[in-house]
Design an enzyme around this catalytic site. Sequence first.
Site, short mmCIF file in Angstrom:
data_model
loop_
_atom_site.label_atom_id
_atom_site.label_comp_id
_atom_site.label_asym_id
_atom_site.label_seq_id
_atom_site.Cartn_x
_atom_site.Cartn_y
_atom_site.Cartn_z
N GLU A 207 56.50 26.81 36.94
CA GLU A 207 55.53 27.52 36.11
C GLU A 207 54.19 27.71 36.82
O GLU A 207 53.17 27.96 36.19
CB GLU A 207 55.35 26.80 34.76
CG GLU A 207 56.65 26.77 33.97
CD GLU A 207 56.49 26.34 32.53
OE1 GLU A 207 55.41 25.83 32.17
OE2 GLU A 207 57.43 26.52 31.76
N LYS A 337 59.57 29.87 20.71
CA LYS A 337 60.10 30.63 21.83
C LYS A 337 61.08 31.64 21.26
O LYS A 337 62.09 31.25 20.66
CB LYS A 337 60.84 29.70 22.79
CG LYS A 337 59.94 28.71 23.56
CD LYS A 337 60.81 27.64 24.23
CE LYS A 337 60.06 26.84 25.27
NZ LYS A 337 60.84 25.64 25.70
P1 PGA Z 1 61.73 25.65 29.59
O1 PGA Z 1 60.38 24.85 29.60
O2 PGA Z 1 61.40 27.09 29.50
O3 PGA Z 1 62.39 25.24 30.89
O4 PGA Z 1 62.53 25.17 28.39
C1 PGA Z 1 59.30 25.09 28.75
C2 PGA Z 1 59.08 23.95 27.77
O5 PGA Z 1 59.86 22.98 27.76
O6 PGA Z 1 58.16 23.98 26.96
ZN ZN Z 2 58.93 21.92 25.95
#
Ligand code: PGA
Ligand code: ZN
Length: 432
Positions: A207, A337
Site C-alpha cells: 500500500e 469495502k
Molecule cells: P486487504 O487489506 O485489501 O489486503 O484486505 C486492507 C485491510 O485489511 O484493511
Molecule cells: Zn483490515
Amino acid sequence: MTDDRIVRTHAWEALDSRGRPTVACSLTLANGARGRAVVPSGASTGRHEALEQRDGGARYGGWGVSGAVNAVNGEYAELIQGRRVSDRVDIDAAVEAHDGTQNLGRFGSNAALAVSLAVTVAHAASENAPLWSTLRGPRRPSIPMPMVNILSGGAHAGRAVDVQDFLAVPVGASSFTEGIEQVSRVRAACARLLDERGGWSALVADEGGLAARLDSNEAVLALLADGIDAAGFGGDEMAIALDIAATQLVDGDAIVLAGEGDRLSVEEWIGVVAGWTQRYPIVSIEDVVGEDDWAGSRAVTARLSHAQVLGDDHFATNLERVRRGIEEESANAVLVKVNQAGSVSRAERVVFEAIGAGFETVVSARSGDTEDAWLADLAVGWGAGQIKVGSTMRSERTAKWNRLLELESEGDLPFAGRAALAGQRQPTRVEN
Ligand code: PGA
Ligand code: ZN
C-alpha cells in the site's frame, strides 16, 4: 430527462497495483454518456467476503479473470441492456438475483461489482454531476478524515512483522489538505528512523508504506510514535491507528506472533494490545481477534471503547454481520469495502445501518487497487466520515487522495475532522 438506458457494455481484463488481473467495465448510454470503472482486490481477504472468480490455470499464475470478464460481456450485458442507470439499485438487485448465490460466487463478485460501479459512474455522467453528489448516504456529504498507512507488515510486506498496518491519523488537522501534508512529514520522519534502526526504507509495501523490518510489533509502533514526535506533532495533533488483521494470525484458539516466536491466548493478546493503547496515542484499532471470534470482539470493544474499534474481516461489509455486531457490541465502527459486499448498493445499505445505529464508518481501498478514484467520491457522498487508502505514495493511492484534494480545493464540502472517529478521546502518550 435524457435517455439514460444502457446501449453497450464492454468489459476487459486490466491489472491491479500488484500486477494481478482485475475486471474493468465500460458502459455507454443512449444519451451518449459513458461510465467506466476498475475493481480492486484484497490480499488479507476475509472468509465472509463476496467471492471473486479467478481462472486458475497457467495464465497469470492462476489469477486471471477472463471468466468474470466473459460473464460481464455475455450474461450481464444481456441482463442490463436497455435498463436505465438511474435505476442502479434495481440493476444491482437484478445482477445479484441472476448470480443466485449470496456471495456472488457463481459468476464472481468481481464481475458483479464491475457492473455495479460502471452503472454508478455512468449515472453521474448522465446527470452531468460529480459522482459523490449522485450517491445516497445517511449523512450530509463531507471530506473524510484520512487514515494513512505509514508502515506495513503481515500479508502486505512479506510478514516483516505480524501486525499488518500502522497508520497515522491527523486528528488535529483543520482540513484534509493540511492533514495529508502533515502525514507526509510523518512518513518522511519514519523513513529516516527506519534507516537508523536497521530497517530499510527503500522497500515499499503493497500500500505504498514502509516495509516494517524490525524485531517486534512494538518496535514498529515505537518507531511510528517517534516519527510523529520527530515530525513535530503532539498526540493531540497526530494519532495512531492499527490494523492487526488478526484473522491471519489465528491458529486454533491461539494468536501466533511468528515474528516474535510467541503463542498467546486471545485473552493474553487482548491484554498486550490494551497495553499498547495505554502507551501510544492509538485512536483506532481494527480486527484485533479472528473474524469469527464474536466473544473476543465483544471483549475488545468493552476493554478499548475509549478508542475506535473497527471491524473489517469481522464484518466483511455484510449487512447481517453488521446487524449482529451492533446487537452484540462487537465493535463501534465498520470498515466498508465495496468489493467485500459485491455491489455499491449493498455497501450503501451497510453505511446506512452502521451510522443509523451510532457506529462510525471508514471507507477503504484494497491492498490490490488501481488508478481509478471512485472510492473517494463514495466516501464523500455517503458522508462516511473516514477513509483508508494506503500511503501518501504510489499512484493507485494518490489517485484517491488527489480526488479528495480536488474536491476540498473547490471549497463547497466541509471536512469531517476528528469527530468522525468513534470513541474519540484526547490521546495521550504515557512513557513506559
Ligand atoms: P486487504 O487489506 O485489501 O489486503 O484486505 C486492507 C485491510 O485489511 O484493511
Ligand atoms: Zn483490515
